[in-house]
Design an enzyme around this catalytic site. Structure first.
Site, mmCIF file in Angstrom:
data_model
loop_
_atom_site.group_PDB
_atom_site.id
_atom_site.type_symbol
_atom_site.label_atom_id
_atom_site.label_comp_id
_atom_site.label_asym_id
_atom_site.label_seq_id
_atom_site.Cartn_x
_atom_site.Cartn_y
_atom_site.Cartn_z
ATOM 1 N N LYS A 203 0.855 -1.181 0.000
ATOM 2 C CA LYS A 203 0.000 0.000 0.000
ATOM 3 C C LYS A 203 0.891 1.231 0.000
ATOM 4 O O LYS A 203 1.674 1.450 0.918
ATOM 5 C CB LYS A 203 -0.904 -0.004 1.230
ATOM 6 C CG LYS A 203 -1.774 1.238 1.323
ATOM 7 C CD LYS A 203 -2.751 1.155 2.467
ATOM 8 C CE LYS A 203 -3.522 2.452 2.589
ATOM 9 N NZ LYS A 203 -4.433 2.433 3.733
ATOM 10 N N LYS A 256 -2.224 -1.520 -3.805
ATOM 11 C CA LYS A 256 -3.075 -0.330 -3.740
ATOM 12 C C LYS A 256 -2.234 0.917 -3.840
ATOM 13 O O LYS A 256 -1.227 0.985 -3.126
ATOM 14 C CB LYS A 256 -3.810 -0.371 -2.396
ATOM 15 C CG LYS A 256 -4.689 0.806 -2.131
ATOM 16 C CD LYS A 256 -5.307 0.644 -0.775
ATOM 17 C CE LYS A 256 -6.050 1.924 -0.460
ATOM 18 N NZ LYS A 256 -6.521 1.946 0.876
HETATM 19 C C1 PBG Z 1 -7.155 3.615 5.562
HETATM 20 C C2 PBG Z 1 -7.459 3.508 4.124
HETATM 21 C C3 PBG Z 1 -7.288 4.474 3.124
HETATM 22 C C4 PBG Z 1 -7.837 3.936 1.975
HETATM 23 C C5 PBG Z 1 -8.287 2.665 2.285
HETATM 24 N N1 PBG Z 1 -8.032 2.407 3.618
HETATM 25 C C6 PBG Z 1 -6.779 5.836 3.193
HETATM 26 C C7 PBG Z 1 -5.402 6.108 3.548
HETATM 27 O O1 PBG Z 1 -4.584 5.208 3.739
HETATM 28 O O2 PBG Z 1 -5.078 7.284 3.678
HETATM 29 C C8 PBG Z 1 -7.929 4.637 0.652
HETATM 30 C C9 PBG Z 1 -8.984 4.124 -0.261
HETATM 31 C C10 PBG Z 1 -9.329 5.043 -1.373
HETATM 32 O O3 PBG Z 1 -8.691 6.084 -1.601
HETATM 33 O O4 PBG Z 1 -10.304 4.719 -2.071
HETATM 34 N N2 PBG Z 1 -5.925 3.214 5.974
#
Ligand code: PBG
Length: 332
Positions: A203, A256
Site C-alpha cells: 500500500k 493499492k
Molecule cells: C485507511 C485507508 C485508506 C484507503 C483505504 N483504507 C486511506 C489512507 O490510507 O489514507 C484509501 C482508499 C481510497 O482512496 O479509495 N488506511
C-alpha cells in the site's frame, strides 16, 4: 524487408482476428466478471439520510438502512463482496469505536451478516484512521510519531471484534510492521481460526487517496502517512512486504492503488501463489468521473478499460467503487 501485404501467404496479420465483435470476444485474453469485483462502502453513525461525497459523485456515506439496501443490490448484481469502512460518531486517541461492540462498523457487519448470510463476502477494513481524533492509522506517541507495537495490540482487538460481528475476511490496511502476525494470533486465540486475512501488503503513500479522506473523514490532522505507507518509487520493497505478510500468515494480498501501480500488480502476481487483489482507489474513480462529467472521456468505456487493465496486469479481484455498475454493464 518483410512485406505484410495480402500477397504474402502464411503471414499472420493482426487485423484478421479483430474483424468482427464475435472474433474479438472469442480471442479476448482477459475477461471481466461481476464476481471479480468488491465494492467498498462507507457507513456513518448518527445520520438519517445518506450523505453524498462531493469528490466521488455517485458514492455516499450510508446510514445503516441505506447500507442494507445497497448490500442487497450488490448481491443481486452478483459481485464478489463488500469492503466495509465505518465512520464513528466520536473519535478518540486510540480509536475506541473500531472495536466497540456497538461501534458503527460492527453493528453494520452484524446486520449485513444476518441479512445476507454467506451470499456476499463481507470484508472488514481494519485500520484506525477513521476512528482516531488525530486521523493516523495507529496510536501516536506524545511526540506525534505513529507507534508500531502498541498499535498492533489495537489491531488485534479490532480484528476479533470484526470477526465476532460477522466479517468473513479481515483486511488490515494500516501498514504497521507485524500487523498480520498480530491479527492472525488474535483471531486464532479467539477461535476464529477459519477467518482469512487479506493483507493490504503493498500500500503506497498515494495522492490518489484524497477523495477517500472526505468519504471516511480520516485525514491526518498533522503530518502524513509516508512513514508507514510505501514510497511510490519502490518496487522491490513491495515484494518484500508481500513476502513478509505471507510469512506472517496472510491468506491473500492486495496492491493499492491500482492503475498507477500496474507493474507492481504484475510483479506480485508473478511472485506469489495466493489470490492477489488490487484496489482502484478514490482518486482513480474521481479522475474518470470528473473527466466524464466534462465530456472528455466516454465514461462507461473508460470504466471497463481501467478494470480490464487491472485484471490484465494480474489482479484476480478488483476493489472498485464501480463494482455494481460494472457488473450491470457486463450483463447488458
Ligand atoms: C485507511 C485507508 C485508506 C484507503 C483505504 N483504507 C486511506 C489512507 O490510507 O489514507 C484509501 C482508499 C481510497 O482512496 O479509495 N488506511
Amino acid at each position: 524487408m518483410i512485406s505484410v501485404g495480402g500477397a504474402n501467404p502464411g503471414f499472420a496479420r493482426g487485423r484478421r482476428l479483430r474483424s468482427t465483435p464475435a472474433l474479438r470476444r472469442l480471442t479476448a485474453q482477459t475477461r471481466l466478471a461481476p464476481a471479480d469485483f468488491v465494492l467498498p462502502v462507507f457507513v456513518k453513525q448518527g445520520i438519517d439520510e445518506p450523505v453524498a461525497i462531493s469528490s466521488m459523485p455517485g458514492v455516499v456515506q450510508h446510514t445503516l438502512d441505506s447500507l442494507r439496501k445497497a448490500a442487497h443490490e450488490a448481491a443481486d448484481a452478483g459481485i464478489g463482496g463488500l469492503m466495509l469502512f465505518g465512520i464513528p460518531g466520536e473519535k478518540d486517541a486510540v480509536g475506541s469505536q473500531a472495536d466497540a461492540a456497538d461501534g458503527i462498523v460492527n453493528v453494520a457487519l452484524r446486520q449485513l451478516r444476518s441479512d445476507l448470510g454467506d451470499e456476499l463476502v463481507l470484508m472488514a477494513d481494519l485500520c484506525l484512521c477513521e476512528y482516531t481524533d488525530h486521523g493516523h492509522c495507529g496510536v501516536v506517541t506524545p511526540a506525534g510519531v505513529v507507534d508500531n507495537d502498541p498499535t498492533l495490540d489495537r489491531y488485534a482487538a479490532v480484528a476479533v471484534a470484526q470477526a465476532q460481528a460477522g466479517a468473513h475476511v479481515i483486511a488490515p490496511s494500516g501498514m504497521m510492521d507485524g500487523q498480520v502476525a498480530a491479527i492472525r494470533a488474535a483471531l486464532d486465540g479467539a477461535a476464529y481460526t477459519e477467518t482469512p486475512v487479506l493483507a493490504y501488503a503493498a500500500k503506497y503513500a498515494s495522492g490518489f487517496y484524497g477523495p477517500f479522506r472526505e468519504a471516511a473523514e480520516g485525514a491526518p490532522q498533522f503530518g502524513d502517512r509516508s512513514t508507514y505507507q510505501m514510497d511510490p518509487p519502490n518496487a522491490d520493497e513491495a515484494l518484500r512486504e508481500v513476502a513478509q505478510d505471507l510469512a506472517e500468515g496472510a491468506d491473500a494480498v492486495m496492491v493499492k492503488p491500482a492503475l498507477p501501480y500496474l507493474d507492481i500488480i504484475t510483479r506480485v502476481a508473478d511472485a506469489v501463489h495466493v489470490p492477489v487483489s488490487a484496489y482502484q482507489v478514490s482518486g482513480e474513480y474521481a479522475m474518470v468521473e470528473a473527466a466524464a462529467a466534462n465530456g472528455w472521456v466516454d465514461r462507461e468505456r473508460a470504466i471497463l478499460e481501467t478494470l480490464t487493465a487491472i485484471r490484465r496486469a494480474g489482479a484476480g479481484t478488483v476493489l472498485t467503487y464501480w463494482a455494481v455498475e460494472a457488473a450491470r454493464l457486463l450483463r447488458r
